[in-house]
Design an enzyme around this catalytic site. Structure first.
Site, PDB file in Angstrom:
ATOM      1  N   CYS A   2      15.334  13.942   5.163  1.00  0.00           N
ATOM      2  CA  CYS A   2      15.690  12.691   6.474  1.00  0.00           C
ATOM      3  C   CYS A   2      16.367  11.482   6.114  1.00  0.00           C
ATOM      4  O   CYS A   2      16.501  11.598   4.365  1.00  0.00           O
ATOM      5  CB  CYS A   2      15.066  12.122   7.274  1.00  0.00           C
ATOM      6  SG  CYS A   2      13.683  13.585   7.885  1.00  0.00           S
ATOM      7  N   ARG A  16      17.041   6.945  11.713  1.00  0.00           N
ATOM      8  CA  ARG A  16      17.346   7.479  10.969  1.00  0.00           C
ATOM      9  C   ARG A  16      17.821   8.869  11.651  1.00  0.00           C
ATOM     10  O   ARG A  16      18.465   8.864  12.706  1.00  0.00           O
ATOM     11  CB  ARG A  16      15.931   7.717  10.818  1.00  0.00           C
ATOM     12  CG  ARG A  16      15.322   8.113  12.104  1.00  0.00           C
ATOM     13  CD  ARG A  16      14.504   9.845  11.964  1.00  0.00           C
ATOM     14  NE  ARG A  16      13.986  10.028  10.904  1.00  0.00           N
ATOM     15  CZ  ARG A  16      12.686  10.132  10.469  1.00  0.00           C
ATOM     16  NH1 ARG A  16      11.929   9.733  11.434  1.00  0.00           N
ATOM     17  NH2 ARG A  16      12.347  10.307   9.567  1.00  0.00           N
ATOM     18  N   ASN A  79       9.775  13.027   5.302  1.00  0.00           N
ATOM     19  CA  ASN A  79       9.302  13.146   3.954  1.00  0.00           C
ATOM     20  C   ASN A  79       9.562  12.868   2.898  1.00  0.00           C
ATOM     21  O   ASN A  79      10.173  12.624   2.198  1.00  0.00           O
ATOM     22  CB  ASN A  79       9.965  14.800   4.271  1.00  0.00           C
ATOM     23  CG  ASN A  79       8.767  16.201   5.281  1.00  0.00           C
ATOM     24  OD1 ASN A  79       8.334  15.157   5.863  1.00  0.00           O
ATOM     25  ND2 ASN A  79       9.601  17.591   4.983  1.00  0.00           N
TER      26      ASN A  79
HETATM   27  C1  LIG Z   1       9.824  17.048   9.566  1.00  0.00           C
HETATM   28  C2  LIG Z   1       9.752  15.995   9.456  1.00  0.00           C
HETATM   29  C3  LIG Z   1      11.068  15.128   8.447  1.00  0.00           C
HETATM   30  C4  LIG Z   1      11.999  15.466   8.402  1.00  0.00           C
HETATM   31  C5  LIG Z   1      11.898  16.054   7.000  1.00  0.00           C
HETATM   32  O1  LIG Z   1      11.972  15.008   6.232  1.00  0.00           O
HETATM   33  N1  LIG Z   1      12.802  17.567   6.595  1.00  0.00           N
HETATM   34  C6  LIG Z   1      13.514  17.606   5.731  1.00  0.00           C
HETATM   35  C7  LIG Z   1      12.415  18.236   3.967  1.00  0.00           C
HETATM   36  S1  LIG Z   1      12.353  18.036   2.785  1.00  0.00           S
HETATM   37  O2  LIG Z   1      12.626  16.488   2.442  1.00  0.00           O
HETATM   38  O3  LIG Z   1      13.390  18.059   2.394  1.00  0.00           O
HETATM   39  O4  LIG Z   1      11.486  18.734   2.206  1.00  0.00           O
HETATM   40  C8  LIG Z   1       8.664  14.657  10.302  1.00  0.00           C
HETATM   41  C9  LIG Z   1       8.721  13.230  10.193  1.00  0.00           C
HETATM   42  C10 LIG Z   1       8.415  12.538  10.703  1.00  0.00           C
HETATM   43  C11 LIG Z   1       6.884  13.985  11.307  1.00  0.00           C
HETATM   44  C12 LIG Z   1       5.688  13.664  12.224  1.00  0.00           C
HETATM   45  C13 LIG Z   1       4.839  12.589  11.702  1.00  0.00           C
HETATM   46  C14 LIG Z   1       3.902  12.180  13.285  1.00  0.00           C
HETATM   47  C15 LIG Z   1       2.820  13.459  12.808  1.00  0.00           C
HETATM   48  C16 LIG Z   1       2.057  14.142  12.012  1.00  0.00           C
HETATM   49  C17 LIG Z   1       1.362  14.428  11.952  1.00  0.00           C
HETATM   50  O5  LIG Z   1       0.400  14.962  10.121  1.00  0.00           O
HETATM   51  C18 LIG Z   1       1.780  16.576  11.723  1.00  0.00           C
HETATM   52  C19 LIG Z   1       2.606  16.156  12.863  1.00  0.00           C
HETATM   53  C20 LIG Z   1       3.552  15.479  13.365  1.00  0.00           C
HETATM   54  C21 LIG Z   1       4.336  14.921  14.543  1.00  0.00           C
HETATM   55  C22 LIG Z   1       4.916  15.201  12.028  1.00  0.00           C
HETATM   56  C23 LIG Z   1       5.688  16.528  11.558  1.00  0.00           C
HETATM   57  C24 LIG Z   1       6.529  16.516  10.863  1.00  0.00           C
HETATM   58  O6  LIG Z   1       5.766  16.101   9.119  1.00  0.00           O
HETATM   59  C25 LIG Z   1       7.149  14.990  10.683  1.00  0.00           C
HETATM   60  C26 LIG Z   1       8.471  15.222  12.031  1.00  0.00           C
END
Ligand SMILES: C[C@H](CCC(=O)NCCS(=O)(=O)O)[C@H]1CC[C@H]2[C@@H]3CC[C@@H]4C[C@H](O)CC[C@]4(C)[C@H]3C[C@H](O)[C@]12C
Length: 329
Positions: A2, A16, A79
């Protein structure tokens, strides 16, 4: 991965990209002033600042990914895999400071704080716990950017404690920890929006045979460190008009510089990370603009068009189908 960024013209904008290989079913979610938050450890808050942002609503609870409040304070979670580490929750009588579960962090700050300065005060007396929302939604490893029109900080909860950094660039991606992301900019001290003068060696006459050569060396891959450099360069050199349309358009161009196209980043066999949505919030006006992977038309939700004194969440599903505007039929 992200990427988050801020942008200032007449108003202050924050947004974002959310890059991932699947979607939880998030929606643009407005939390009006009288929606009751029942925090796991920190008690109930019955009336508070109203919020607008992107959230997955689970059992009536808004799990915000990013949001701004009616005072113009914004926050986004990105993340931070492998580096995020949270506290164990302590029994109430064993701690004097507020305990906040990581999934409550955005509402906890944005319901109560009007500025980054006020957020800093909360952060100074807080433990961020790794408490999971539910078995199905385990703890996410995140770090956060918090900004208002005057300043920007990054919050990272790591093994060695809670870090709060000034963010002079107004950009955040994923790994490494924020000081590392910033340090990497040193490697690009020589890039410029201007055409280069040859400094290679006196004996050589080198030719600027193309426009844009001042930026040569800026990375173009999708790794988080590279996206940080690319967006920092794009944002800090950005020039746009001051009006709403021009500012919002420019903002989407800034984050467009790190857009992820399906196919370029394989996460597991046959699964590709894409930019699921890109958001841009006018923090003064409480307007949430967004595009999705297949819908490039900017769509907007205005919090002030709703009854902000209500006690019920207001949700708008993402309009994710693109439309072509035909000119000759
Ligand atoms: C996946 C996303 C980040 C995307 C990212 O960065 N992808 C790159 C991977 S990498 O960086 O290359 O490894 C993140 C960002 C915000 C997050 C939510 C926050 C609220 C809630 C917290 C709870 O505890 C668990 C569920 C919950 C809905 C979360 C789900 C998921 O975790 C979300 C969507």
């Amino acid at each position: 991965m992200c990427t988050a960024a801020t942008y200032k013209t007449k108003d202050f904008y924050m947004g974002r990209t959310l890059d991932y290989e699947f979607s939880y079913g998030e929606q643009i979610t407005i939390t009006p002033r009288n929606y009751e938050f029942d925090f796991r450890f920190a008690g109930k808050i019955k009336s508070h600042y109203a919020l607008i942002g992107m959230a997955f609503v689970a059992g009536g609870y808004p799990l915000y990914y990013d949001a701004v409040n009616e005072k113009g304070l914004g926050m986004a979670g990105l993340n931070f895999v492998g580096n995020a580490a949270y506290e164990e929750a302590l029994p109430e009588d064993e701690t004097e400071v507020s305990q906040v579960a990581q999934f409550e962090f955005i509402p906890w700050i944005l319901t109560q704080c009007a500025t980054v300065a006020e957020a800093r005060e909360k952060l100074a007396a807080m433990r961020l716990t790794g408490t999971a929302f539910s078995e199905q939604l385990p703890t996410a490893q995140l770090h956060w950017i918090i900004a208002d029109k005057d300043s920007c900080i990054v919050v990272e909860s790591m093994k060695d404690g809670l870090h709060v950094y000034d963010n002079p660039v107004g950009v955040l991606t994923n790994n490494p920890p924020f000081p590392g992301q910033m340090f990497a900019l040193n490697n690009y001290a020589g890039v410029s929006r201007k055409q280069p003068e040859s400094t290679f060696a006196g004996v050589l006459q080198l030719d600027a045979y193309s426009r844009g050569m001042g930026g040569m060396g800026i990375p173009g891959d999708l790794s988080s460190q590279s996206r940080f450099v690319k967006v920092a360069f794009t944002k800090l050199n950005s020039i746009s008009g001051e009006e709403e349309g021009e500012s919002v358009s420019q903002f989407f161009h800034i984050l467009g510089s790190v857009d992820q196209q399906r196919g370029c980043c394989e996460v597991t066999e046959g699964k590709y990370e894409i930019t699921i949505y890109t958001s841009c919030c006018n923090t003064a006006k409480g307007i949430y603009y967004y595009t999705t992977y297949d819908n490039h038309q900017i769509t907007a939700v205005d919090m002030h068009a709703e009854n902000l004194d209500s006690d019920q969440l207001i949700c708008y599903p993402l309009l994710s189908k693109g439309e072509v505007r035909w000119q000759n039929k």
